[in-house]
Design a protein around this motif. Structure first.
Motif, PDB file in Angstrom:
ATOM      1  N   ALA A  39       0.840  -0.927  -0.371  1.00 45.71           N
ATOM      2  CA  ALA A  39       0.119  -0.245  -0.106  1.00 45.71           C
ATOM      3  C   ALA A  39       1.033   1.355  -0.363  1.00 45.71           C
ATOM      4  O   ALA A  39       2.579   0.902   0.645  1.00 45.71           O
ATOM      5  CB  ALA A  39      -0.653  -0.541   1.034  1.00 45.71           C
ATOM      6  N   VAL A  40       0.159   2.153  -0.436  1.00 46.25           N
ATOM      7  CA  VAL A  40       1.152   3.845  -0.334  1.00 46.25           C
ATOM      8  C   VAL A  40       0.410   4.860   0.837  1.00 46.25           C
ATOM      9  O   VAL A  40      -0.519   4.495   0.678  1.00 46.25           O
ATOM     10  CB  VAL A  40       1.613   4.383  -1.456  1.00 46.25           C
ATOM     11  CG1 VAL A  40       2.393   2.863  -1.890  1.00 46.25           C
ATOM     12  CG2 VAL A  40       0.360   4.779  -2.775  1.00 46.25           C
ATOM     13  N   LEU A  41       1.278   5.801   0.981  1.00 45.74           N
ATOM     14  CA  LEU A  41       0.755   6.915   1.628  1.00 45.74           C
ATOM     15  C   LEU A  41       1.047   7.916   0.408  1.00 45.74           C
ATOM     16  O   LEU A  41       2.791   7.883   0.765  1.00 45.74           O
ATOM     17  CB  LEU A  41       1.377   7.722   3.013  1.00 45.74           C
ATOM     18  CG  LEU A  41       1.468   8.647   3.390  1.00 45.74           C
ATOM     19  CD1 LEU A  41      -0.648   8.214   3.571  1.00 45.74           C
ATOM     20  CD2 LEU A  41       1.543   8.468   4.815  1.00 45.74           C
ATOM     21  N   MET A  42       0.740   8.498  -0.209  1.00 44.03           N
ATOM     22  CA  MET A  42       0.933   9.720  -1.433  1.00 44.03           C
ATOM     23  C   MET A  42       0.953  10.484  -0.504  1.00 44.03           C
ATOM     24  O   MET A  42       0.223  11.388   0.015  1.00 44.03           O
ATOM     25  CB  MET A  42       0.041   9.190  -2.139  1.00 44.03           C
ATOM     26  CG  MET A  42      -0.292   7.894  -2.790  1.00 44.03           C
ATOM     27  SD  MET A  42       0.978   7.817  -4.280  1.00 44.03           S
ATOM     28  CE  MET A  42       0.990   9.052  -5.270  1.00 44.03           C
ATOM     29  N   GLY A  43       1.795  11.980  -0.255  1.00 46.58           N
ATOM     30  CA  GLY A  43       1.814  13.030  -0.028  1.00 46.58           C
ATOM     31  C   GLY A  43       2.389  13.136   0.708  1.00 46.58           C
ATOM     32  O   GLY A  43       1.860  14.299   1.978  1.00 46.58           O
ATOM     33  N   GLY A  44       2.754  12.599   1.643  1.00 43.31           N
ATOM     34  CA  GLY A  44       3.110  12.307   3.319  1.00 43.31           C
ATOM     35  C   GLY A  44       2.111  12.956   4.064  1.00 43.31           C
ATOM     36  O   GLY A  44       0.446  11.719   4.026  1.00 43.31           O
ATOM     37  N   PRO A  45       1.813  13.035   5.381  1.00 41.04           N
ATOM     38  CA  PRO A  45       0.849  13.153   6.395  1.00 41.04           C
ATOM     39  C   PRO A  45       0.040  13.440   6.126  1.00 41.04           C
ATOM     40  O   PRO A  45      -0.735  12.985   6.715  1.00 41.04           O
ATOM     41  CB  PRO A  45       1.879  13.171   7.695  1.00 41.04           C
ATOM     42  CG  PRO A  45       2.580  14.205   7.062  1.00 41.04           C
ATOM     43  CD  PRO A  45       3.278  13.867   6.280  1.00 41.04           C
ATOM     44  N   SER A  46      -0.821  14.111   5.162  1.00 41.89           N
ATOM     45  CA  SER A  46      -1.285  14.953   5.051  1.00 41.89           C
ATOM     46  C   SER A  46      -1.818  14.676   3.324  1.00 41.89           C
ATOM     47  O   SER A  46      -2.862  15.516   3.395  1.00 41.89           O
ATOM     48  CB  SER A  46      -0.990  16.875   4.770  1.00 41.89           C
ATOM     49  OG  SER A  46      -0.974  17.280   6.039  1.00 41.89           O
ATOM     50  N   GLY A  47      -1.228  13.492   3.364  1.00 35.41           N
ATOM     51  CA  GLY A  47      -1.797  12.471   1.944  1.00 35.41           C
ATOM     52  C   GLY A  47      -3.148  11.531   2.247  1.00 35.41           C
ATOM     53  O   GLY A  47      -4.208  11.927   3.134  1.00 35.41           O
ATOM     54  N   GLY A  48      -2.834  10.647   1.147  1.00 36.96           N
ATOM     55  CA  GLY A  48      -3.496   9.673   1.507  1.00 36.96           C
ATOM     56  C   GLY A  48      -3.515   8.454   1.533  1.00 36.96           C
ATOM     57  O   GLY A  48      -1.986   8.582   0.352  1.00 36.96           O
ATOM     58  N   PHE A  49      -4.230   7.245   1.896  1.00 33.89           N
ATOM     59  CA  PHE A  49      -3.822   6.104   1.490  1.00 33.89           C
ATOM     60  C   PHE A  49      -4.251   5.411   0.175  1.00 33.89           C
ATOM     61  O   PHE A  49      -5.129   5.558  -0.267  1.00 33.89           O
ATOM     62  CB  PHE A  49      -4.089   5.174   2.497  1.00 33.89           C
ATOM     63  CG  PHE A  49      -3.370   5.502   4.000  1.00 33.89           C
ATOM     64  CD1 PHE A  49      -1.995   4.667   3.824  1.00 33.89           C
ATOM     65  CD2 PHE A  49      -3.998   6.052   5.102  1.00 33.89           C
ATOM     66  CE1 PHE A  49      -1.242   4.415   5.362  1.00 33.89           C
ATOM     67  CE2 PHE A  49      -2.747   6.478   5.827  1.00 33.89           C
ATOM     68  CZ  PHE A  49      -2.164   5.553   5.901  1.00 33.89           C
ATOM     69  N   LEU A  50      -3.402   4.452  -0.615  1.00 34.54           N
ATOM     70  CA  LEU A  50      -3.939   3.768  -2.126  1.00 34.54           C
ATOM     71  C   LEU A  50      -3.413   2.142  -1.327  1.00 34.54           C
ATOM     72  O   LEU A  50      -2.336   1.822  -1.219  1.00 34.54           O
ATOM     73  CB  LEU A  50      -3.453   4.169  -2.880  1.00 34.54           C
ATOM     74  CG  LEU A  50      -3.746   5.981  -3.697  1.00 34.54           C
ATOM     75  CD1 LEU A  50      -3.296   6.142  -5.372  1.00 34.54           C
ATOM     76  CD2 LEU A  50      -5.396   6.158  -3.638  1.00 34.54           C
ATOM     77  N   ALA A  51      -4.320   1.266  -1.878  1.00 31.48           N
ATOM     78  CA  ALA A  51      -4.214  -0.254  -1.641  1.00 31.48           C
ATOM     79  C   ALA A  51      -3.635  -0.251  -2.743  1.00 31.48           C
ATOM     80  O   ALA A  51      -3.598  -0.091  -4.091  1.00 31.48           O
ATOM     81  CB  ALA A  51      -5.606  -1.038  -1.463  1.00 31.48           C
TER      82      ALA A  51
END
Length: 167
Positions: A39-51
């Protein structure tokens, strides 16, 4: 676009890819090292997760997904799902809450008060179903209602983790 990849990958570093490149291709270049599903966290702590199921999303400026996942400054953290999701979401929520100036109620009370506390209860085995319902009802009351975009961005990692990794 210049991207910074980190997390559970063989080759962390800076990558240059054209806008429109599939997220899957970027993650594969870095060589994910996960026990479960990436999975990824995009854009750091103010971004969002993608499975992993959303890895066929092309990289684009601005929001890339309805959960708020966006490329932002180009930071992509590869995670092991579901193992890393709760801890990473909690860290992002706590970071965003600490960054609140406290000027407006949605951020001061919604993010720093209720959102972080409700999310912290999830996964403890006590009253979780009601806490998840309350958290899902709270998020739209925060997003789009503050003086600055911090509250919106604080909601996105929580919203993404609930959408993609609710279990």
């Amino acid at each position: 676009r210049i991207l910074s990849l980190s997390g559970r990958i063989e080759r962390p570093g800076v990558y240059e890819v054209p806008i429109g490149t599939l997220l899957r291709d970027v993650v594969e270049r870095a060589g994910p090292v996960v026990q479960g599903e990436p999975a990824v966290l995009m854009g750091g702590p103010s971004g969002g997760f993608l499975a992993a199921s959303a890895f066929d999303t092309p990289l684009a400026p601005g929001p890339m997904h309805p959960t708020g996942a966006m490329l932002g400054a180009g930071g992509i953290t590869v995670l092991d799902a579901p193992g890393d999701i709760r801890e990473t979401t909690m860290a992002a929520a706590a970071f965003n809450a600490s960054e609140s100036c406290g000027k407006c109620t949605p951020c001061r009370e919604g993010v720093a008060g209720f959102m972080v506390n409700l999310f912290a209860k999830i996964g403890t085995g006590q009253g979780e179903e009601k806490d998840v319902e309350n958290l899902e009802a709270l998020l739209p009351l925060i997003e789009g209602r503050s003086f600055c975009p911090l509250a919106d961005a604080a909601v996105w990692p929580v919203k993404g983790s609930l959408r993609h990794f609710k279990d």
